[in-house]
Scaffold this motif. Structure first.
Motif, short mmCIF file in Angstrom:
data_model
loop_
_atom_site.label_atom_id
_atom_site.label_comp_id
_atom_site.label_asym_id
_atom_site.label_seq_id
_atom_site.Cartn_x
_atom_site.Cartn_y
_atom_site.Cartn_z
N ILE A 3 0.84 -1.20 0.00
CA ILE A 3 0.00 0.00 0.00
C ILE A 3 0.88 1.26 0.00
N ILE A 4 1.94 1.24 0.78
CA ILE A 4 2.83 2.40 0.84
C ILE A 4 3.50 2.63 -0.51
N ILE A 5 3.97 1.57 -1.14
CA ILE A 5 4.63 1.71 -2.44
C ILE A 5 3.62 2.09 -3.52
N SER A 6 2.39 1.60 -3.43
CA SER A 6 1.35 2.01 -4.38
C SER A 6 1.03 3.50 -4.25
N ILE A 7 0.97 3.98 -3.01
CA ILE A 7 0.72 5.41 -2.80
C ILE A 7 1.89 6.24 -3.34
N LEU A 8 3.12 5.78 -3.09
CA LEU A 8 4.30 6.48 -3.61
C LEU A 8 4.30 6.49 -5.14
N ALA A 9 3.93 5.36 -5.75
CA ALA A 9 3.87 5.31 -7.21
C ALA A 9 2.78 6.24 -7.74
N GLY A 10 1.65 6.31 -7.05
CA GLY A 10 0.59 7.23 -7.46
C GLY A 10 1.02 8.69 -7.36
N ILE A 11 1.77 9.01 -6.30
CA ILE A 11 2.28 10.37 -6.16
C ILE A 11 3.26 10.69 -7.28
N ILE A 13 3.36 9.37 -10.29
CA ILE A 13 2.62 9.50 -11.54
C ILE A 13 1.87 10.82 -11.58
N ALA A 14 1.24 11.20 -10.46
CA ALA A 14 0.52 12.48 -10.43
C ALA A 14 1.47 13.66 -10.63
N THR A 15 2.64 13.60 -10.00
CA THR A 15 3.63 14.67 -10.17
C THR A 15 4.16 14.68 -11.60
N GLY A 16 4.34 13.50 -12.19
CA GLY A 16 4.79 13.42 -13.57
C GLY A 16 3.79 14.01 -14.55
N VAL A 17 2.52 13.71 -14.35
CA VAL A 17 1.48 14.26 -15.22
C VAL A 17 1.40 15.78 -15.05
N TYR A 18 1.52 16.25 -13.81
CA TYR A 18 1.52 17.70 -13.57
C TYR A 18 2.67 18.38 -14.32
N ASN A 19 3.85 17.77 -14.26
CA ASN A 19 5.00 18.36 -14.96
C ASN A 19 4.86 18.25 -16.48
N LEU A 20 4.20 17.22 -16.97
CA LEU A 20 3.98 17.11 -18.41
C LEU A 20 3.09 18.22 -18.94
N ILE A 28 8.82 19.20 -18.74
CA ILE A 28 8.20 18.11 -19.48
C ILE A 28 9.11 16.88 -19.46
N VAL A 29 10.41 17.09 -19.62
CA VAL A 29 11.36 15.98 -19.56
C VAL A 29 11.37 15.35 -18.17
N ILE A 30 11.36 16.18 -17.13
CA ILE A 30 11.31 15.67 -15.76
C ILE A 30 10.01 14.90 -15.53
N GLY A 31 8.92 15.38 -16.10
CA GLY A 31 7.63 14.69 -15.97
C GLY A 31 7.65 13.31 -16.59
N THR A 32 8.30 13.15 -17.74
CA THR A 32 8.38 11.82 -18.35
C THR A 32 9.21 10.88 -17.49
N GLY A 33 10.27 11.40 -16.87
CA GLY A 33 11.08 10.57 -15.98
C GLY A 33 10.30 10.13 -14.75
N LEU A 34 9.57 11.06 -14.14
CA LEU A 34 8.76 10.71 -12.96
C LEU A 34 7.66 9.72 -13.31
N LEU A 35 7.06 9.90 -14.47
CA LEU A 35 6.01 8.99 -14.90
C LEU A 35 6.54 7.58 -15.09
N HIS A 40 7.39 1.94 -12.94
CA HIS A 40 8.29 0.89 -12.45
C HIS A 40 7.85 0.41 -11.07
N LEU A 41 7.50 1.36 -10.21
CA LEU A 41 7.05 0.96 -8.87
C LEU A 41 5.75 0.18 -8.92
N PHE A 42 4.83 0.56 -9.82
CA PHE A 42 3.58 -0.18 -9.94
C PHE A 42 3.83 -1.60 -10.42
#
Length: 112
Positions: A3-11, A13-20, A28-35, A40-42
């Motif tokens: 659950i903790i890792i799923s929440i971290l992966a969701g955060i 992905i959300a941060t990556g989409v925000y940066n995209l 945008i490049v940082i957003g693709t890396g975060l995404l 990977h965590l999921f």
């Protein structure tokens, strides 16, 4: 632990989409890396986290860790590194030729 890792992966992905969705090319490049890191965590979480278990089947072992998610993540890391490198080169060249990294100016929407 999943659950903790799923929440971290969701955060991630959300941060990556925000940066995209930002206007600067570097964000945008940082957003693709975060995404990609969130994905990977999921993948790792879907393989069920088992600590202390061997990853390979042997004769007397009944409880083992599935090595397939780890192999998929390793392949995905290599692919995401190549994609990130390509995007960085394209962003650098675009910023040098156009003297801006703002996506609105690159699209021609300066007045909006």
């Amino acid at each position: 632990m999943e659950i903790i890792i799923s929440i971290l992966a969701g955060i991630l992905i959300a941060t990556g989409v925000y940066n995209l969705l930002q206007k600067q090319l570097l964000r945008i490049v940082i957003g693709t890396g975060l995404l990609s890191h969130g994905a990977h965590l999921f993948i790792l979480t879907m393989g069920k986290l088992k600590r202390g278990q061997p990853p390979v089947l042997e004769d007397n072992i009944t409880n083992y860790t599935d090595p397939l998610p780890q192999a998929l993540i390793l392949t995905s890391i290599v692919i995401s590194f190549g994609v990130t490198s390509l995007i960085l080169v394209l962003a650098y060249r675009t910023a040098n030729e156009n003297k801006t990294d703002n996506m609105e100016q690159l699209r021609g929407n300066e007045n909006e």
